[in-house]
Design an enzyme around this catalytic site. Structure first.
Site, PDB file in Angstrom:
ATOM      1  N   TYR A  66       0.837  -1.214   0.000  1.00  0.00           N
ATOM      2  CA  TYR A  66       0.000   0.000   0.000  1.00  0.00           C
ATOM      3  C   TYR A  66       0.870   1.261   0.000  1.00  0.00           C
ATOM      4  O   TYR A  66       0.651   2.193  -0.784  1.00  0.00           O
ATOM      5  CB  TYR A  66      -0.899  -0.041   1.238  1.00  0.00           C
ATOM      6  CG  TYR A  66      -1.858   1.118   1.379  1.00  0.00           C
ATOM      7  CD1 TYR A  66      -3.021   1.187   0.610  1.00  0.00           C
ATOM      8  CD2 TYR A  66      -1.616   2.136   2.298  1.00  0.00           C
ATOM      9  CE1 TYR A  66      -3.911   2.252   0.751  1.00  0.00           C
ATOM     10  CE2 TYR A  66      -2.501   3.195   2.453  1.00  0.00           C
ATOM     11  CZ  TYR A  66      -3.647   3.248   1.679  1.00  0.00           C
ATOM     12  OH  TYR A  66      -4.526   4.296   1.831  1.00  0.00           O
TER      13      TYR A  66
ATOM     14  N   ALA B 108       3.933   1.578  -0.991  1.00  0.00           N
ATOM     15  CA  ALA B 108       4.620   1.700  -2.288  1.00  0.00           C
ATOM     16  C   ALA B 108       3.680   2.279  -3.335  1.00  0.00           C
ATOM     17  O   ALA B 108       4.062   3.152  -4.126  1.00  0.00           O
ATOM     18  CB  ALA B 108       5.148   0.337  -2.738  1.00  0.00           C
TER      19      ALA B 108
END
Ligand code: NAP
Length: 244
Positions: free
Chosen positions: A157, A159
């Site tokens: 998430y 990233a």
């Protein structure tokens, strides 16, 4: 009033939570709304019904998986045919598939990146032509403080949300000469279905303003960015101070 009356906004994930609040905020400013949703048709129809009945704007739901390039292309074509044009895009659709990185399933990494990051790219890719023809456009991407600070258990998430910040700034630079702006809003902990299971998260005690935010707090920031004609490439934190 923010001088948005008569414009059309495409709000992905507009059927629930933060996207629903964004749809109502825009509708209250006289903005017509295309609500793009994933699977919950009933919720999307309810939002469109309220936008039309309470605020008198045109509002249409579109079932569309934003992670699918060709599906997004077809949906944007339908939106253009139904509304004539659009001037605002809010990339808000998002999912979480949390887990520790050492045990994370490949499919959970891919699903999160495909929806949160590639979904925003797909929408921008296909909406840019509409904006160029309209000679006007404003894109607002909903990132997260997780994309700024990182978060244990959310590497996929975080990233995707950090990627969204890079996408925002690159698109802002690329499209500024054509008068198209691109900004991001980075929410902290906001009370929605997504954070239902987070009420005893120890990070909550670290919010300087002392409580979770409301979807309406994010909607206010989005409406501001939609009307802030000299702001582009900005990432506006709306997080009670947690990421300062
Ligand atoms: P939510 O309540 O879970 O709602 C998610 C929305 O996204 C729903 O409308 C859902 O539609 C839609 N969606 C999911 N996958 C989709 C797909 N593949 N294609 C099209 N639509 C899709 O989430 P939320 O809390 O409002 O979050 C909204 C955004 O804010 C997300 O990007 C999230 O990452 C970000 N954010 C939230 C928080 C928070 O604390 N809540 C904090 C930081 C950032 P269906 O219901 O039809 O599937």
């Amino acid at each position: 009033m923010l001088n948005l009356k008569g414009k059309t906004a495409v709000v992905t994930g507009g059927s629930r939570g933060i996207g629903e609040a964004i749809a109502y905020k825009f509708a209250s400013e006289g903005v017509n709304i295309a609500v793009v949703y994933g699977g919950n048709a009933q919720a999307a129809e309810k939002v469109c019904g309220k936008c039309a009945e309470e605020y008198g704007v045109k509002a249409i739901p579109y079932q569309c998986d934003v992670s699918k390039f060709d599906v997004v292309k077809e949906t944007v074509a339908k939106i253009k045919s139904d509304f004539g044009s659009a001037q605002i895009l809010v990339n808000n659709a998002g999912i979480t598939r949390d887990g520790l990185v050492a045990m994370m399933k490949e499919e959970d990494f891919d699903a999160t990146l495909n929806t949160n990051l590639k979904g925003a790219f797909n929408m921008i890719r296909h909406m840019t032509g509409v904006f160029l023809r309209a000679k006007e456009g404003c894109i607002i991407n909903i990132t997260s403080v997780a994309g700024i600070m990182g978060n244990a258990g959310q590497s996929n998430y975080a990233a995707s949300k950090a990627g969204l910040i890079g996408l925002t700034k690159s698109v802002a630079k690329e499209l500024a000469p054509r008068g198209i702006r691109c900004n991001a809003v980075a929410p902290g902990f906001i009370k929605t279905d997504m954070t239902e299971a987070q009420t005893d998260n120890p990070l909550l005690s670290m919010i300087p303003l002392g409580e979770m935010g409301k979807p309406e707090d994010i909607a206010e920031a989005v409406a501001y960015l939609a009307s802030a004609g000299y702001v582009t490439g900005e990432v506006l934190r709306v997080d009670g101070g947690i990421a300062m």
